[in-house]
Every structure is written in C-alpha cells, then in structure tokens.
Design a protein around this motif. Structure first.
Motif, PDB file in Angstrom:
ATOM      1  N   VAL A 129       0.771  -1.220   0.037  1.00 14.26           N
ATOM      2  CA  VAL A 129      -0.108   0.214   0.149  1.00 14.26           C
ATOM      3  C   VAL A 129       0.673   1.057   0.053  1.00 14.26           C
ATOM      4  N   ASN A 130       2.244   1.475   0.427  1.00 14.04           N
ATOM      5  CA  ASN A 130       2.681   2.221   0.037  1.00 14.04           C
ATOM      6  C   ASN A 130       4.200   2.460  -0.473  1.00 14.04           C
ATOM      7  N   SER A 131       3.688   1.806  -1.775  1.00 14.30           N
ATOM      8  CA  SER A 131       4.764   1.377  -2.683  1.00 14.30           C
ATOM      9  C   SER A 131       4.695   1.536  -4.005  1.00 14.30           C
ATOM     10  N   PRO A 132       2.859   2.294  -4.023  1.00 15.09           N
ATOM     11  CA  PRO A 132       3.140   3.285  -5.889  1.00 15.09           C
ATOM     12  C   PRO A 132       4.140   3.204  -6.052  1.00 15.09           C
ATOM     13  N   ASP A 133       4.662   4.010  -5.685  1.00 14.96           N
ATOM     14  CA  ASP A 133       5.748   4.718  -6.597  1.00 14.96           C
ATOM     15  C   ASP A 133       6.924   4.171  -5.783  1.00 14.96           C
ATOM     16  N   ALA A 134       7.404   3.684  -5.720  1.00 15.79           N
ATOM     17  CA  ALA A 134       8.854   3.599  -5.840  1.00 15.79           C
ATOM     18  C   ALA A 134       9.255   1.997  -7.127  1.00 15.79           C
ATOM     19  N   MET A 135      10.460   2.620  -7.807  1.00 16.19           N
ATOM     20  CA  MET A 135      10.328   1.657  -9.624  1.00 16.19           C
ATOM     21  C   MET A 135      10.949   0.562  -8.112  1.00 16.19           C
ATOM     22  N   LEU A 136      10.481  -1.004  -9.094  1.00 20.55           N
ATOM     23  CA  LEU A 136      11.429  -1.523  -8.957  1.00 20.55           C
ATOM     24  C   LEU A 136      12.524  -1.927 -10.095  1.00 20.55           C
ATOM     25  N   PHE A 137      13.992  -2.362  -9.573  1.00 19.73           N
ATOM     26  CA  PHE A 137      15.055  -2.401 -10.577  1.00 19.73           C
ATOM     27  C   PHE A 137      15.506  -3.431  -9.653  1.00 19.73           C
ATOM     28  N   LEU A 138      16.682  -4.038 -10.768  1.00 23.49           N
ATOM     29  CA  LEU A 138      17.914  -4.635  -9.957  1.00 23.49           C
ATOM     30  C   LEU A 138      19.487  -3.748 -10.622  1.00 23.49           C
ATOM     31  N   HIS A 139      20.372  -3.916 -10.130  1.00 25.82           N
ATOM     32  CA  HIS A 139      21.444  -3.820 -10.340  1.00 25.82           C
ATOM     33  C   HIS A 139      22.774  -4.425 -10.745  1.00 25.82           C
ATOM     34  N   ARG A 140      23.878  -4.139 -11.449  1.00 26.08           N
ATOM     35  CA  ARG A 140      25.697  -4.597 -10.733  1.00 26.08           C
ATOM     36  C   ARG A 140      26.218  -3.759 -10.163  1.00 26.08           C
ATOM     37  N   MET A 141      27.053  -4.559  -8.948  1.00 22.77           N
ATOM     38  CA  MET A 141      27.314  -3.342  -8.245  1.00 22.77           C
ATOM     39  C   MET A 141      28.796  -4.670  -7.715  1.00 22.77           C
ATOM     40  N   GLN A 142      29.366  -3.564  -7.066  1.00 21.53           N
ATOM     41  CA  GLN A 142      30.707  -4.016  -7.473  1.00 21.53           C
ATOM     42  C   GLN A 142      31.072  -2.904  -5.963  1.00 21.53           C
ATOM     43  N   PRO A 143      31.500  -3.973  -4.647  1.00 21.81           N
ATOM     44  CA  PRO A 143      32.070  -3.873  -3.818  1.00 21.81           C
ATOM     45  C   PRO A 143      33.735  -3.744  -3.749  1.00 21.81           C
ATOM     46  N   ASP A 144      34.406  -2.769  -3.711  1.00 21.38           N
ATOM     47  CA  ASP A 144      35.660  -2.573  -3.128  1.00 21.38           C
ATOM     48  C   ASP A 144      35.924  -2.798  -2.366  1.00 21.38           C
ATOM     49  N   PHE A 145      36.610  -3.647  -1.565  1.00 24.55           N
ATOM     50  CA  PHE A 145      37.191  -3.740  -0.196  1.00 24.55           C
ATOM     51  C   PHE A 145      38.589  -3.482   0.110  1.00 24.55           C
ATOM     52  N   GLN A 146      39.544  -2.525  -0.439  1.00 25.32           N
ATOM     53  CA  GLN A 146      40.783  -1.887  -0.625  1.00 25.32           C
ATOM     54  C   GLN A 146      39.939  -0.172  -0.411  1.00 25.32           C
ATOM     55  N   THR A 147      39.333   0.077  -1.046  1.00 21.02           N
ATOM     56  CA  THR A 147      38.844   1.559  -0.849  1.00 21.02           C
ATOM     57  C   THR A 147      37.673   1.718   0.078  1.00 21.02           C
ATOM     58  N   GLY A 148      37.084   0.781   0.625  1.00 23.87           N
ATOM     59  CA  GLY A 148      35.835   0.996   1.732  1.00 23.87           C
ATOM     60  C   GLY A 148      34.730   0.690   0.490  1.00 23.87           C
ATOM     61  N   THR A 149      35.126   1.396  -0.616  1.00 26.97           N
ATOM     62  CA  THR A 149      33.841   1.987  -1.512  1.00 26.97           C
ATOM     63  C   THR A 149      32.524   0.873  -2.621  1.00 26.97           C
ATOM     64  N   VAL A 150      31.386   0.775  -2.644  1.00 25.69           N
ATOM     65  CA  VAL A 150      30.709   0.337  -3.470  1.00 25.69           C
ATOM     66  C   VAL A 150      30.185   1.215  -4.922  1.00 25.69           C
ATOM     67  N   THR A 151      30.079   0.513  -6.404  1.00 30.57           N
ATOM     68  CA  THR A 151      30.094   1.095  -6.945  1.00 30.57           C
ATOM     69  C   THR A 151      28.889   0.607  -8.029  1.00 30.57           C
ATOM     70  N   ARG A 152      28.216   1.115  -8.312  1.00 32.71           N
ATOM     71  CA  ARG A 152      27.284   1.073  -9.079  1.00 32.71           C
ATOM     72  C   ARG A 152      27.591   0.849 -10.501  1.00 32.71           C
ATOM     73  N   ALA A 153      27.440  -0.306 -11.226  1.00 34.37           N
ATOM     74  CA  ALA A 153      27.544  -0.276 -12.602  1.00 34.37           C
ATOM     75  C   ALA A 153      26.886   0.095 -13.925  1.00 34.37           C
ATOM     76  N   GLU A 154      25.393  -0.765 -13.216  1.00 38.92           N
ATOM     77  CA  GLU A 154      23.889  -0.567 -14.011  1.00 38.92           C
ATOM     78  C   GLU A 154      23.253  -0.505 -13.497  1.00 38.92           C
ATOM     79  N   THR A 155      21.720   0.092 -13.745  1.00 42.84           N
ATOM     80  CA  THR A 155      20.595  -0.414 -13.428  1.00 42.84           C
ATOM     81  C   THR A 155      19.410  -0.676 -14.030  1.00 42.84           C
ATOM     82  N   ILE A 156      18.741  -1.849 -13.875  1.00 45.89           N
ATOM     83  CA  ILE A 156      17.711  -1.929 -14.477  1.00 45.89           C
ATOM     84  C   ILE A 156      16.430  -2.205 -13.792  1.00 45.89           C
ATOM     85  N   PHE A 157      15.559  -1.609 -14.958  1.00 44.92           N
ATOM     86  CA  PHE A 157      14.394  -1.162 -14.032  1.00 44.92           C
ATOM     87  C   PHE A 157      13.556  -2.589 -14.879  1.00 44.92           C
ATOM     88  N   LEU A 158      12.675  -2.308 -13.923  1.00 42.68           N
ATOM     89  CA  LEU A 158      11.943  -3.858 -14.345  1.00 42.68           C
ATOM     90  C   LEU A 158      10.501  -2.889 -15.060  1.00 42.68           C
TER      91      LEU A 158
END
Length: 457
Positions: A129-158
């Motif tokens: 009931v509270n999520s009709p404006d929340a889009m559904l998607f998935l990602h390609r993500m790459q955590p970098d454990f040397q720098t402590g950061t996470v890169t979002r390489a791609e987002t795919i919207f359903l």
C-alpha cells in the motif's frame, strides 16, 4: 522482507542420518565456525538515482504514501525506526527526489562477465500500500574492499510492456509500464542464460525477466498440486480467513531462492511457515520447493529448513557447489546488544530489541531425513567476527571489540572463492538503524574469510 518465525536448531549428524531416520526431537549442538573480516565496503544510505526519461512524472518523487496521508513535499518527514525499535530518528526524510537504491535483497550466484554482482532492490517501503511510487529495479554492483566503496555499474528497471502481469499494475495506463512496489515485492534473484529469475513475496510468484528488465513470465506457487496464496496476492478479498483463504503469511514469500549449479533448478524458500487450517503456523519450519527453469514448472518436490532457536526469518539462500548451500538466518533485532535497554528505560539512547541471532548457515540439500528436513552442517555468527587486521571501516566497530553486523535485515550472501563469502544488508531506507542510534543504516558489504565453514561436510 520484514518478519518470520523461530525454532530449534537441526544440527550436524553422520551422513547416514539423512536417509535413515526422522528429525530428532532434541537436536545436538551445531558446530560454530570462526569468521574473520577480510574487507568492508559501504554504499551510503542516502543514495538516490533518477528514473528513466520515459517514466511517469509520478515516479520522480518516491515515498509520497508512507505516512497517514499523501505527502508531496520532498524531504519533509524524517524517518524513524518505529516503536518496536525505540522510534529512533534516522536523519533522512521522505519523500525522496528520485528513487532510493536501498533494499539490497539478494545476490545472484552467477556474476556478470566483469565480476560485478547482480543485486536486487525490494519493493520500496515495505508494504504494497505504501510503495506505488517506488520503482522496481536490480543492479550490477562492485564492492571495492581496498577503498571501502561500492560502485553501481548498471541499473535495470523492471517493466511489463507485454502485459505479462496477471493483474492490473499501478502504471497500467502508461506507455512505459514500469513496475512498482505496489505490483511485486522482489526479494531473491538468480542470473541464468542471460535472464533473471526473481523470487517474489506478494504472490508469492517466480518472475522470469529479460536482461533488459522486461517481464517475460509470472509463475504462481504450487505445492502438492495446489496454488499457494497470501493476504497480498492480487484478487484476495477482505475479510479473508488465514489458513483457509490463504496459507502464505504476509511477507512470507520467497526471501531466498538458490540456483542449483548445472541443473537449472531453483530452490525457493518461503520466509515464514505456512498456515494450517486453524490459521496458525503448520510447524516451526520453512518450506523449500524446487522449480525447473527449463520446463517452466514446479517439480513437485518440497523440503523443510529448520531455524535455530531465536531466529525468526531467513534472508538469502545460495549454493556453493552441487549440493551445499548458504542460508542467512536472523532474528528481528537491530543494534548492538551491549547497548540494549534496561527494563523500563527510555529507549532514546538504547536498543529495545537488539540483534541477537544473525547467522550464515551451511546446509547439504542432498542430505535429508524422512520428513524432508535439510541437514544443517554448521554456521558462523555475524555478531562475533574477528578483525585482527583492522578491516572495519572507521566508526563501525568499538575499539578492541570484534566486528558485528547487527542489522535488522541481512539479505545477501554468496560464495566468492574457496575461502571467502560476501554478505550485505537491506537497510530499509529510511526506517532502519542498527549501526548507530539516530542514523540510518548504510548498505554495508562485508568480505568474510570462512575456510573452515566452506570446507565442512
């Protein structure tokens, strides 16, 4: 995504146990394996992305329906953890300008060619009931454990351009037909033959999705020849009788769905026990059913996974070889138990429901007793992780103490190599804390060295 049930651990046994006898009334103590922090990376909680250019304007502001009434003023209402967790403010306000990246709800076993991980965002704000404006998607993500950061390489919207959803979707009348959290609650993901297979909670359904995000097929759940439904299944009429009109509990669909190597079989695990005719849980176990991706149908086989004492849910499920798999089991607690509230204390500066059970369990799906219980081999404790090399990022671990992963919903686990696994949380933006009182939980990825666990049989 949110809640589940508890029970007694089913433990290590001799291999003959699987085929010769029923589950014991009292299981022996299960082996606890050590875990060492080998890396730590963070995607900040307040991470947003813009919708595609052809998305309806309604989707450019998300979270408008998370309060008692519609609210279209961006960043006007601060999120909090809710009364159960002390009503701690999280420092981030709704509605959002854009779509939040929060909700890492599953890791696919098969990675992309560049080594990045396919990870899934769930339905948005926790409820249909509270999520009709929340889009559904998935990602390609790459955590970098040397720098402590996470890169979002791609987002795919359903999206559903071919009208495959068996019901009217929130964006039915639009040309783009993007799917939202009012349509499905995707919680688990696998990648196979350039397609995605997604385990969903509202139906519960299994979704087959093209590499570009197009919905290809929707499969209802069948158990013993009957279709299973829940209170949020489309077409469910109110009032509905639990156990009679529906057997799947709310938020009790596919939190974990493992892909068995070289078989094309999905092992789909319900988050909560099914309901019996009396409307009560049928038992203190979770159903696991297998789906043949090649045939596009259920095999008819089903098994049982037993939670340990104090656990109330599972979070993810992934194979590490042909038969052994990792399962996240957790309670509904959030925050460091060392900062738990004393009886009657004001919860403003403490955790009234701290984390106490957060495990990664190794199971052998080929080793089952005559009642169908899958054998548990052992587990690691995510609340007690050694960090001798100081891999924890600043501010996430008390000096001299072991590292802890005390989040409400931990929903991502996969094997990286013979010694390491990767684990991540769903931060339920902006409603969960866990790391620090008064601050929204980040999306944390941890690399764990667990060679003993991965070698156990």
């Amino acid at each position: 995504m949110r809640l589940s049930i508890a029970l007694l651990a089913c433990a290590v046994a001799a291999p003959a146990f699987a085929q010769e006898q029923a589950a014991p009334q009292e299981a022996p103590q299960e082996q606890l394996f050590p875990a060492t922090l080998a890396g730590h990376a963070v995607l900040p909680a307040f991470s947003l992305i813009a919708p595609p250019a052809d998305a309806p304007r309604d989707l450019w502001i998300s979270g408008k329906f998370t309060g008692q009434s519609r609210n279209e003023t961006p960043m006007s209402v601060e999120g909090d953890t809710g009364a159960t967790y002390g009503s701690h403010k999280t420092g981030i306000s709704l509605p959002f300008l854009g779509q939040p990246l929060q909700g890492m709800s599953g890791l696919a076993m098969n990675r992309a060619a560049d080594g990045s991980w396919f990870t899934l965002t769930d339905n948005g704000f926790g409820r249909k009931v509270n999520s009709p404006d929340a889009m559904l998607f998935l990602h390609r993500m790459q955590p970098d454990f040397q720098t402590g950061t996470v890169t979002r390489a791609e987002t795919i919207f359903l999206r559903d351009p071919d009208h495959k959803a068996p019901f009217r979707i929130a964006n039915e009348a639009t040309d783009s037909r993007y799917l939202t959290g009012a349509d499905f609650d995707p919680e688990s993901i696998q990648y196979l033959n350039d397609e995605f297979w997604i385990g969903e909670e509202f139906g519960p359904y299994i979704l087959r999705v093209a590499r570009d995000g197009r919905l290809l097929e929707v499969f209802p759940t069948r158990l013993d020849g009957e279709i299973l439904a829940g209170p949020d299944t489309d077409g469910m009429l109110v009032p509905a009788q639990p156990g009679t009109d529906f057997r799947v509990q709310r938020s009790g669909g596919y939190e974990g769905m493992a892909l068995q190597p070289e078989t094309g079989l999905l092992w789909a695990m319900l988050e909560k026990p099914l309901l019996g005719e009396d409307g009560q849980p049928e038992g203190d176990f979770l159903r696991v059913m297998t789906f043949d991706t090649g045939a596009g149908d259920w095999t008819g086989d089903s098994y049982r996974f037993r939670l340990t004492e104090g656990a109330t849910a599972i979070g993810d499920f992934n194979f590490i070889d042909g038969t052994r798999a990792l399962v996240i089991e957790r309670d509904n607690g959030e925050g460091d138990a060392a900062k738990s509230c004393a009886e009657g204390a004001d919860p403003a500066g403490c955790y009234p429901a701290p984390a106490r059970v957060k495990n990664i369990v190794l199971v052998d799906t080929a080793s089952r007793d005559e009642q169908g219980y899958i054998r548990r081999i052992g587990h690691v404790n995510l609340l007690d992780i050694a960090d001798p090399d100081g891999k924890a990022l600043p501010g996430t671990s008390a000096e001299g103490a072991n590292f802890s992963f005390p989040f409400f919903t931990i929903e991502d686990v996969a094997r990286l190599d013979e010694s390491h696994i990767i684990v991540a949380n769903d931060n339920n933006l902006p409603f969960s804390g866990g790391r620090e009182i008064g601050r929204a939980a980040d999306n944390e990825f941890i690399l764990l060295s667990v060679p003993e666990l991965l070698a156990a049989r």
